[in-house]
Design a protein around this motif. Structure first.
Motif, PDB file in Angstrom:
ATOM      1  N   MET A 242       0.775  -1.187   0.038  1.00  0.00           N
ATOM      2  CA  MET A 242      -0.071   0.172  -0.103  1.00  0.00           C
ATOM      3  C   MET A 242       0.995   1.252   0.052  1.00  0.00           C
ATOM      4  O   MET A 242       0.386   2.389   0.587  1.00  0.00           O
ATOM      5  N   ASN A 243       2.099   1.240  -0.511  1.00  0.00           N
ATOM      6  CA  ASN A 243       2.804   2.173  -0.865  1.00  0.00           C
ATOM      7  C   ASN A 243       2.690   2.760  -1.998  1.00  0.00           C
ATOM      8  O   ASN A 243       2.697   2.094  -3.362  1.00  0.00           O
ATOM      9  N   TYR A 244       2.328   3.936  -2.187  1.00  0.00           N
ATOM     10  CA  TYR A 244       1.802   4.753  -3.777  1.00  0.00           C
ATOM     11  C   TYR A 244       2.353   5.989  -3.735  1.00  0.00           C
ATOM     12  O   TYR A 244       2.646   6.797  -2.750  1.00  0.00           O
ATOM     13  N   GLN A 245       2.778   6.451  -4.945  1.00  0.00           N
ATOM     14  CA  GLN A 245       2.999   7.532  -5.511  1.00  0.00           C
ATOM     15  C   GLN A 245       1.611   8.411  -5.657  1.00  0.00           C
ATOM     16  O   GLN A 245       0.755   7.681  -5.939  1.00  0.00           O
ATOM     17  N   ILE A 246       1.523   9.550  -5.060  1.00  0.00           N
ATOM     18  CA  ILE A 246       0.433  10.286  -5.005  1.00  0.00           C
ATOM     19  C   ILE A 246      -0.353  10.286  -6.423  1.00  0.00           C
ATOM     20  O   ILE A 246      -1.629  10.283  -6.700  1.00  0.00           O
ATOM     21  N   LYS A 247       0.388  10.376  -7.402  1.00  0.00           N
ATOM     22  CA  LYS A 247      -0.210  10.474  -8.822  1.00  0.00           C
ATOM     23  C   LYS A 247      -0.922   9.099  -9.142  1.00  0.00           C
ATOM     24  O   LYS A 247      -1.965   8.776 -10.008  1.00  0.00           O
ATOM     25  N   HIS A 248      -0.296   7.986  -8.333  1.00  0.00           N
ATOM     26  CA  HIS A 248      -1.033   6.588  -8.513  1.00  0.00           C
ATOM     27  C   HIS A 248      -2.304   6.792  -7.970  1.00  0.00           C
ATOM     28  O   HIS A 248      -3.298   5.949  -8.587  1.00  0.00           O
ATOM     29  N   ILE A 249      -2.388   7.284  -6.669  1.00  0.00           N
ATOM     30  CA  ILE A 249      -3.632   7.599  -6.258  1.00  0.00           C
ATOM     31  C   ILE A 249      -4.684   8.088  -6.784  1.00  0.00           C
ATOM     32  O   ILE A 249      -5.916   7.579  -7.115  1.00  0.00           O
ATOM     33  N   ALA A 250      -4.238   9.326  -7.683  1.00  0.00           N
ATOM     34  CA  ALA A 250      -5.026   9.827  -8.490  1.00  0.00           C
ATOM     35  C   ALA A 250      -5.683   9.253  -9.662  1.00  0.00           C
ATOM     36  O   ALA A 250      -6.815   8.946 -10.088  1.00  0.00           O
ATOM     37  N   GLN A 251      -4.591   8.109 -10.157  1.00  0.00           N
ATOM     38  CA  GLN A 251      -5.138   7.142 -11.321  1.00  0.00           C
ATOM     39  C   GLN A 251      -6.105   6.047 -10.599  1.00  0.00           C
ATOM     40  O   GLN A 251      -7.327   5.986 -11.419  1.00  0.00           O
ATOM     41  N   LEU A 252      -5.937   5.768  -9.613  1.00  0.00           N
ATOM     42  CA  LEU A 252      -7.109   4.634  -8.954  1.00  0.00           C
ATOM     43  C   LEU A 252      -8.511   5.454  -8.846  1.00  0.00           C
ATOM     44  O   LEU A 252      -9.406   4.872  -9.171  1.00  0.00           O
ATOM     45  N   VAL A 253      -8.406   6.884  -8.533  1.00  0.00           N
ATOM     46  CA  VAL A 253      -9.717   7.611  -8.213  1.00  0.00           C
ATOM     47  C   VAL A 253     -10.136   7.818  -9.662  1.00  0.00           C
ATOM     48  O   VAL A 253     -11.339   7.418 -10.050  1.00  0.00           O
ATOM     49  N   LEU A 254      -9.401   8.146 -10.604  1.00  0.00           N
ATOM     50  CA  LEU A 254      -9.885   8.256 -11.936  1.00  0.00           C
ATOM     51  C   LEU A 254     -10.459   7.010 -12.775  1.00  0.00           C
ATOM     52  O   LEU A 254     -11.372   6.997 -13.166  1.00  0.00           O
ATOM     53  N   ASP A 255      -9.812   5.824 -12.374  1.00  0.00           N
ATOM     54  CA  ASP A 255     -10.519   4.477 -12.658  1.00  0.00           C
ATOM     55  C   ASP A 255     -11.892   4.429 -12.235  1.00  0.00           C
ATOM     56  O   ASP A 255     -12.648   3.960 -13.003  1.00  0.00           O
ATOM     57  N   ALA A 256     -12.071   4.924 -11.090  1.00  0.00           N
ATOM     58  CA  ALA A 256     -13.243   4.460 -10.231  1.00  0.00           C
ATOM     59  C   ALA A 256     -14.316   5.747 -10.896  1.00  0.00           C
ATOM     60  O   ALA A 256     -15.563   5.325 -10.408  1.00  0.00           O
ATOM     61  N   VAL A 257     -13.813   6.914 -11.211  1.00  0.00           N
ATOM     62  CA  VAL A 257     -14.710   8.010 -11.436  1.00  0.00           C
ATOM     63  C   VAL A 257     -14.378   8.468 -12.913  1.00  0.00           C
ATOM     64  O   VAL A 257     -13.697   9.469 -12.771  1.00  0.00           O
ATOM     65  N   PRO A 258     -14.847   7.724 -13.971  1.00  0.00           N
ATOM     66  CA  PRO A 258     -14.347   8.354 -15.194  1.00  0.00           C
ATOM     67  C   PRO A 258     -14.841   9.739 -15.656  1.00  0.00           C
ATOM     68  O   PRO A 258     -15.659  10.408 -14.808  1.00  0.00           O
ATOM     69  N   ASP A 259     -14.296  10.180 -16.498  1.00  0.00           N
ATOM     70  CA  ASP A 259     -14.641  11.566 -17.020  1.00  0.00           C
ATOM     71  C   ASP A 259     -14.397  12.832 -16.014  1.00  0.00           C
ATOM     72  O   ASP A 259     -15.165  13.575 -15.840  1.00  0.00           O
ATOM     73  N   THR A 260     -13.161  12.262 -15.351  1.00  0.00           N
ATOM     74  CA  THR A 260     -12.620  13.237 -14.466  1.00  0.00           C
ATOM     75  C   THR A 260     -11.361  13.782 -14.862  1.00  0.00           C
ATOM     76  O   THR A 260     -10.562  13.127 -15.612  1.00  0.00           O
ATOM     77  N   LYS A 261     -11.307  15.122 -14.777  1.00  0.00           N
ATOM     78  CA  LYS A 261      -9.771  15.811 -15.303  1.00  0.00           C
ATOM     79  C   LYS A 261      -8.765  16.005 -13.803  1.00  0.00           C
ATOM     80  O   LYS A 261      -9.289  16.091 -12.842  1.00  0.00           O
ATOM     81  N   VAL A 262      -7.532  15.454 -14.316  1.00  0.00           N
ATOM     82  CA  VAL A 262      -6.549  15.427 -13.581  1.00  0.00           C
ATOM     83  C   VAL A 262      -5.544  16.811 -13.683  1.00  0.00           C
ATOM     84  O   VAL A 262      -5.184  16.788 -14.670  1.00  0.00           O
ATOM     85  N   HIS A 263      -5.549  17.695 -12.485  1.00  0.00           N
ATOM     86  CA  HIS A 263      -4.522  18.670 -12.642  1.00  0.00           C
ATOM     87  C   HIS A 263      -3.387  18.567 -12.132  1.00  0.00           C
ATOM     88  O   HIS A 263      -3.474  18.377 -10.941  1.00  0.00           O
ATOM     89  N   MET A 264      -2.327  18.506 -12.490  1.00  0.00           N
ATOM     90  CA  MET A 264      -1.129  18.370 -11.791  1.00  0.00           C
ATOM     91  C   MET A 264      -0.490  19.548 -11.401  1.00  0.00           C
ATOM     92  O   MET A 264      -0.422  20.699 -12.290  1.00  0.00           O
ATOM     93  N   ILE A 265      -0.330  20.137 -10.239  1.00  0.00           N
ATOM     94  CA  ILE A 265       0.071  21.311  -9.645  1.00  0.00           C
ATOM     95  C   ILE A 265       1.734  21.197  -9.215  1.00  0.00           C
ATOM     96  O   ILE A 265       2.084  20.638  -8.360  1.00  0.00           O
ATOM     97  N   PRO A 266       2.646  21.488 -10.151  1.00  0.00           N
ATOM     98  CA  PRO A 266       3.857  21.211  -9.913  1.00  0.00           C
ATOM     99  C   PRO A 266       4.669  21.604  -8.551  1.00  0.00           C
ATOM    100  O   PRO A 266       5.628  21.209  -7.854  1.00  0.00           O
ATOM    101  N   ASP A 267       4.101  23.033  -8.257  1.00  0.00           N
ATOM    102  CA  ASP A 267       4.813  23.836  -7.268  1.00  0.00           C
ATOM    103  C   ASP A 267       4.213  23.278  -5.919  1.00  0.00           C
ATOM    104  O   ASP A 267       2.909  23.558  -5.713  1.00  0.00           O
ATOM    105  N   ASP A 268       4.967  23.104  -5.017  1.00  0.00           N
ATOM    106  CA  ASP A 268       4.125  22.750  -3.677  1.00  0.00           C
ATOM    107  C   ASP A 268       5.519  22.834  -2.708  1.00  0.00           C
ATOM    108  O   ASP A 268       6.565  21.845  -2.935  1.00  0.00           O
ATOM    109  N   ASP A 269       5.130  23.242  -1.589  1.00  0.00           N
ATOM    110  CA  ASP A 269       6.262  23.436  -0.546  1.00  0.00           C
ATOM    111  C   ASP A 269       6.398  22.221   0.380  1.00  0.00           C
ATOM    112  O   ASP A 269       7.376  22.019   0.995  1.00  0.00           O
ATOM    113  N   ASP A 270       5.823  20.906   0.030  1.00  0.00           N
ATOM    114  CA  ASP A 270       5.479  19.906   0.878  1.00  0.00           C
ATOM    115  C   ASP A 270       6.811  18.957   0.465  1.00  0.00           C
ATOM    116  O   ASP A 270       6.909  18.465  -0.772  1.00  0.00           O
ATOM    117  N   GLN A 271       7.878  18.642   1.255  1.00  0.00           N
ATOM    118  CA  GLN A 271       8.965  17.927   0.842  1.00  0.00           C
ATOM    119  C   GLN A 271       8.946  16.590   1.427  1.00  0.00           C
ATOM    120  O   GLN A 271       9.677  15.697   1.445  1.00  0.00           O
TER     121      GLN A 271
END
Length: 342
Positions: A242-271
């Motif tokens: 159950m170790n995932y990169q956050i983008k993989h979580i987004a893909q699992l949600v996208l698989d469950a809720v089709p017709d959803t747009k994914v917006h990648m926000i590159p700038d983030d202070d979270d290290q």
């Protein structure tokens, strides 16, 4: 009947934990400020084996520890963002308040003490597959407070004070005091409601995940395990698959809720990025997860569709709710005259 003190009993993990303890035949003393509403605790509070204690870990009367057999400590500002509101307040509650409970429990002769720590203590992990002996690099006030309390607990641990530290992975899933400020939960809600998912920091950060009910199961195992297995021990709580990169979580949600747009926000202070190993809790306590990410997404979707979960409920967003409480308090203090508003 054994009596268990649960601090933070009205929270996301606290309510299902209290329900499970009562079902297993324990008497539970549930200590909390109940900031998120007492009505959500009502099904538990109505049970004769539950004592609701509306109080604060910084101030409660230590006499309540009489005849308590074990403490499960969940109290505190419950995420990184909330802990950043006021570092002094975080220290007062998450660190000093927790230490007060620890010292009081030990003085009262309580044998088993289970502390809900967090995998966030690993911070920016220097490697992948981090285990309980890996170095910690906490990045936030919340994570620092957790590690500080861990250190105090380990110093005070001994034959008559059996300390168990649980470093919970990022929690997800449906619960009575719902949190929609957690990665899986908020992505699912936004996909269902807005057909939009936001992925901060490019989504390459690693996080381990665990369902809220699996956290409860780990706490019960820690409570009931023989001393030689748990006393003075730290356990990562979760499952290595159950170790995932956050983008993989987004893909699992996208698989469950089709017709959803994914917006990648590159700038983030979270290290923060950490990938954990969970062999210890599996091998020592026999812990096995019962839920995967897809299960959590599915149950949240269904609750939203049934109307059982209201994504507009402000109590679902911890940071915003705390800020609202502070603002209301300031307004009331300004308007009150002789202790009255009207």
């Amino acid at each position: 009947m054994k009596k268990i003190l649960v601090t933070g009993a009205g929270g996301y993990i606290g309510i299902p934990l209290c329900e499970t303890l009562i079902h297993k035949g324990y008497h539970v003393v549930g200590l909390d400020r109940y900031y998120f509403g007492r009505e959500i605790v009502a099904p538990v509070a109505e049970n004769n084996n539950f004592t609701m204690l509306v109080d604060d870990i910084r101030y409660f009367d230590l006499s309540i520890l009489k005849d308590v057999n074990a403490v499960i400590d969940l109290a505190g500002l419950s995420n990184d963002a909330s802990a950043e509101i006021d570092p002094n307040l975080t220290k007062a509650i998450n660190t000093n308040g927790a230490i007060r409970v620890i010292e009081a429990a030990k003085a009262a002769g309580i044998r088993r003490y289970i502390y809900a720590s967090s995998a966030s203590v690993y911070g920016h992990g220097e490697t992948s597959d981090l285990n309980e002996k890996s170095n910690c690099f906490p990045q936030t006030q919340y994570a620092i407070s957790k590690q500080d309390v861990e250190n105090v607990l380990l110093e005070k641990a001994g034959p008559d004070f059996e300390v168990v530290i649980l470093r919970n992975a990022t929690v997800f899933g449906l619960a009575p005091r719902m949190r929609l400020d957690l990665a899986v939960n908020i992505m699912t809600y936004r996909a269902w409601k807005e057909r939009t998912i936001y992925v901060m920091g490019g989504g390459n950060q690693w996080r381990p995940f665990v369902h809220v009910n699996d956290v409860v199961a780990a706490m019960i195992l820690s409570l009931e395990a023989p001393s030689e297995k748990v006393a003075g021990e730290i356990f990562n709580v979760g499952s290595s698959d159950m170790n995932y990169q956050i983008k993989h979580i987004a893909q699992l949600v996208l698989d469950a809720v089709p017709d959803t747009k994914v917006h990648m926000i590159p700038d983030d202070d979270d290290q923060r990025t950490y990938n954990l190993n969970f062999d210890k809790i599996h091998n020592v306590l026999g812990f096995k997860r019962s839920y995967n990410i897809e299960d959590g997404i599915d149950e949240i979707k269904k609750a939203l569709a049934r109307g059982d979960l209201d994504g507009d409920d402000p109590t679902c967003y911890t940071l915003q709710w705390y800020k609202s409480l502070i603002e209301w308090s300031e307004r009331i203090n300004t308007l009150a005259l002789n202790g009255d508003i009207l």
